[in-house]
Design an enzyme around this catalytic site. Structure first.
Site, PDB file in Angstrom:
ATOM      1  N   PRO A 145       1.121  -1.424   0.057  1.00  0.00           N
ATOM      2  CA  PRO A 145      -0.017   0.005  -0.002  1.00  0.00           C
ATOM      3  C   PRO A 145       0.797   1.281  -0.005  1.00  0.00           C
ATOM      4  CG  PRO A 145      -0.702  -1.563   1.605  1.00  0.00           C
ATOM      5  CD  PRO A 145       0.483  -2.171   0.860  1.00  0.00           C
ATOM      6  N   LEU A 370     -14.848   8.087 -33.369  1.00  0.00           N
ATOM      7  CA  LEU A 370     -15.821   7.471 -33.810  1.00  0.00           C
ATOM      8  C   LEU A 370     -17.338   7.870 -33.065  1.00  0.00           C
ATOM      9  CD1 LEU A 370     -14.837   3.932 -34.541  1.00  0.00           C
ATOM     10  CD2 LEU A 370     -15.325   5.616 -36.019  1.00  0.00           C
ATOM     11  N   GLY A 371     -17.127   9.131 -32.280  1.00  0.00           N
ATOM     12  CA  GLY A 371     -18.376   9.632 -31.684  1.00  0.00           C
ATOM     13  C   GLY A 371     -19.214   8.540 -30.924  1.00  0.00           C
ATOM     14  N   GLU A 395       4.479  -2.327 -14.198  1.00  0.00           N
ATOM     15  CA  GLU A 395       5.924  -2.324 -14.563  1.00  0.00           C
ATOM     16  C   GLU A 395       6.485  -0.969 -14.560  1.00  0.00           C
ATOM     17  OE1 GLU A 395       6.123  -5.709 -13.737  1.00  0.00           O
ATOM     18  OE2 GLU A 395       8.001  -5.611 -15.159  1.00  0.00           O
TER      19      GLU A 395
END
Lengths: 418, 364
Positions: A145, A370-371, A395
């Site tokens: 964490p 492409l909306g 990574e």
């Protein structure tokens, strides 16, 4: 001699993997995205059989095998291509589905670490299981964490119990890719990073193999993610988890140098360009779909025409092609260097930087271009937009990799460029 | 089988060109830009490296075989020294290579040896035109058949060394196709205009050329009566310019890196600031990635790959963007000093913008 033609074995493999991607990944891609934490067993079982018949895959090709191959190949004068082949496979599988690619058994970062740093005995003990009847998974448990890219901040500990000659592991790990499949769904293992000397910083950092079923090691959380939902990402708690003395990878004595740590970082020289290959696979899928849709709608790309005469959409697509192709070639170069034992940490991080950048840009642009179609879940485009982002994060984020690249260009140590 | 290392022979050539770029071109670059003139002895020295001569077979008095890969490697290495100087050295390529690619046997025999055998001479070519949306595949200069001859009309721009040229290849639109014509620079109707003053390339003499009904006999049509395919010519030009963009960008990059490692700010070197270091990382990454694309384009050209033309186009597109990004950042890294003409970065930045425009100014 400069040559851009893929070696024959790679071409052949690519055809096979493409068939897998088209027939076994794409049709269920949406299903496993919408049903997070379900496991694509059909695909996994198929891949297990296929990979076994190929002699296995791994992030780090087995050195002994490579050496033997090297020796064989010296006679035939074929240079090694293990990493280049892996890059092509990862690219194609990620073109199929980036999340499902991460479910391919036996080829993850845990086995890469064992391959890279393990003794022959350890390789035998831990890696032979991948060739059994059932699919087996492995994972790398590094992040905590409070410790992401700054791996020297790892707090998990490993103490030697001299009476029993066992290491006692304690700590919490997060973001373990395929950790559930490694520990709960198969007889796999994870490689856990912990310190054997809390005062020694990086010099005390070691990795340990923890096998499935080891008491004190448990999966505590399955993350819900933006993308690559077919792949599990888990938290693992180690509570007085005892593993045999022989499960340590690398030397058990702490020296003042950070040689051991640097050795571990060397794994990145191969894994980072492999992630770039994953990025390129997603980007290629996106660009192909984008061009197909544009063509259906009467937009063709006039290559060779001056930019002043092109529409904005054409310019966008052409720029995407430049980005995609150049990123792929740089990735191939980084792995060609790895195959030929040329020192490549700069190129490895460069490919990761550009791969992550390019796929994020391409998927974001494609959705916008492409909306309403691009934004809809009727198509896989919006999924690829979500999947893509992981390649700029794991990574080493794009930023960490920029630091690495800059240090190599400038000849700076970490202390000179923080 | 992938490989990213040049042959031993190529490496030897590159080492020699590297020394020439560093010891001859670079030291002369600033003054040449200010004086708008490149010293002829340096051009001659570059010519004697024999890059073009080595790509011409011995039947035309060269001593090798054409290779676009060798060509882009050489162009990249030379442009590291100076772009104007490199373009000047390679001007005869603009005349010889189209003949080599597309000429009839007679044309090759007649026109190539006089260039190849001699010292450097300004044999050149006229492709570009003075219009904002200039398109090499849709020229405004027209060629019309007239009996056994062709008549050329139109205005050309960016023609290197036109004023002192002996011969040039003029490209014109013949029934919608771009076709080359071998023209004497002092021929009737060929009017060389004023030398052009530009944003960059100051050391390279570039001219407008007006074609007032220039009559060209059929035998001087590139490729003979049947003409030729224009693709190999424009592809080669794109690969060459892209390679030069890479070499020049690498020069700006290396200069900025050295400066950043030397310059102190707030008690550290400026390169130790992430804001600068990240710029450097991105510049280095982009140069290397585009470089691979240029190499691939050249390799495709050599191997007759289906996507060669497209890849050469993509390579130049990418290289033009990259060159602007890198040279702009090189100026930025030097801060105010980058704006001063004592440093070369402003020169590279001005030249860098040109790659979006240059067409047919170099060939490999």
């Amino acid at each position: 001699m400069i040559d851009f033609s893929p070696p024959k074995p790679i071409k052949q493999m690519n055809n096979v993997v493409e068939t897998v991607a088209v027939n076994m990944m794409r049709p269920v891609s949406r299903y496993f995205d919408e049903n997070e934490h379900e496991i694509p067993w059909d695909f996994i079982n198929f891949m297990h059989t296929a990979v076994k018949s190929m002699g296995g895959i791994s992030m780090a090709p087995d050195e002994k095998k490579e050496k033997k191959k090297d020796a064989d190949k010296k006679k035939k004068k074929h240079p090694p291509i293990g990493y280049q082949r892996l890059a092509h496979m990862v690219e194609m599988l990620s073109w199929g589905d980036a999340g499902m690619y991460l479910c391919v058994p036996g080829g993850m970062l845990g086995s890469a670490a064992v391959s890279a740093a393990g003794t022959p005995e350890q390789k035998k003990r831990f890696l032979t299981r991948f060739m059994g009847d059932e699919p087996v998974f492995d994972a790398m448990a590094m992040t905590e964490p409070q410790a992401g890219s700054d791996t020297s901040a790892i707090r998990a500990t490993a103490d030697l119990d001299e009476e029993t000659n066992e290491w006692i592991l304690n700590g919490e790990k997060i973001f373990v890719t395929a950790g559930d499949k490694a520990l709960e769904q198969s007889n796999g293992f994870i490689v856990v990073w912990a310190t054997i000397d809390t005062d020694a910083g990086r010099a005390g950092m070691r990795s340990f193999v923890v096998e499935a079923g080891t008491p004190g090691c448990s999966v505590t959380k399955m993350e819900e993610k933006l993308g690559i939902r077919a792949s599990d990402t888990v938290s693992i708690v180690l509570q007085d988890c005892r593993v045999p003395y022989e499960n340590i990878l690398g030397s058990p004595t702490v020296k003042k140098t950070t040689k051991g740590f640097k050795g571990a970082m060397k794994t990145f020289d191969a894994t980072r360009p492999i992630i770039a290959a994953q990025a390129v696979g997603i980007a290629r899928a996106t660009l192909e779909l984008l061009k197909e849709e544009l063509e259906k709608n009467g937009v063709t790309i006039r290559y060779g025409t001056p930019r002043q005469k092109l529409t904005n959409i054409e310019r966008e697509v052409i720029d995407m092609e430049v980005q995609l192709r150049s990123a792929w070639l740089l990735t191939l170069k980084a792995l060609w260097m790895a195959d030929n034992k040329i020192h490549n940490p700069k190129e490895a991080s460069m490919s990761k930087v550009i791969g992550g950048d390019v796929v994020v840009k391409i998927t974001q642009k494609a959705v916008a271009l492409l909306g309403p179609l691009g934004y809809s879940r009727d198509m896989l485009l919006e999924k690829w937009f979500r999947d893509a982002k992981i390649t700029d994060l794991y990574e080493g984020t794009g930023q960490i990799n920029r630091l690495v690249v800059a240090r190599h260009i400038l000849g700076y140590r970490g202390s000179q460029l923080r | 089988m992938y490989s990213f290392s040049p042959t031993e022979e190529q490496q030897m050539l590159l080492d020699a060109i590297g020394r020439y770029a560093e010891n001859d071109l670079r030291p002369a670059a600033r003054e040449a830009d200010e004086e708008t003139h490149f010293p002829p002895n340096i051009i001659e020295k570059g010519w004697e490296m024999g890059v073009l001569q080595a790509s011409v077979p011995d039947e035309y008095f060269g001593f090798g075989e054409h290779s676009a890969v060798t060509g882009v490697l050489a162009a990249e290495a030379m442009a590291y020294g100076d772009l104007s100087g490199t373009l000047a050295v390679m001007v005869p390529n603009l005349f010889v290579l189209p003949l080599l690619f597309c000429g009839t046997e007679e044309q090759k025999q007649e026109h190539i040896p006089p260039v190849i055998e001699a010292e450097w001479k300004p044999y050149t070519a006229a492709l570009m035109e003075p219009k904002f949306d200039f398109d090499p595949n849709d020229l405004a200069t027209v060629a019309e058949a007239d009996g056994e001859d062709y008549v050329l009309r139109g205005e050309k721009a960016f023609v290197p060394f036109a004023a002192e040229a002996e011969k040039m290849i003029v490209y014109a639109n013949l029934d919608g196709e771009t076709q080359g014509f071998i023209v004497s620079a002092d021929g009737e109707g060929v009017e060389v205009g004023q030398r052009q003053k530009l944003l960059g390339l100051n050391a390279l003499p570039l001219f407008t050329v007006n074609l007032e009904s220039v009559r060209v006999p059929q035998r001087d049509r590139l490729g003979g009566p049947e003409g030729h395919d224009f693709a190999p010519i424009i592809d080669s030009s794109r690969a060459a310019l892209a390679a030069m963009a890479v070499g020049m960008s690498k020069a700006a990059f290396d200069y900025a890196v050295e400066y950043a490692k030397d310059r102190e700010v707030f008690g550290v070197k400026v390169a130790q600031k992430q804001a600068i270091a990240f710029m450097i990382a991105e510049m280095g990454t982009e140069i290397e990635a585009i470089r691979m694309l240029v190499w691939e384009a050249a390799w495709m050209l050599d191997n007759g790959q289906r996507e060669a033309s497209k890849t050469a186009y993509l390579a130049l597109t990418g290289a033009a963007n990259m060159a602007m990004m890198v040279t702009d950042r090189a100026v930025q890294i030097l801060g105010g000093h980058g704006y001063i003409r004592e440093h070369p970065v402003e020169l590279w930045m001005r030249n860098g913008r040109g790659f979006a425009t240059f067409s047919g100014l170099a060939m490999v």
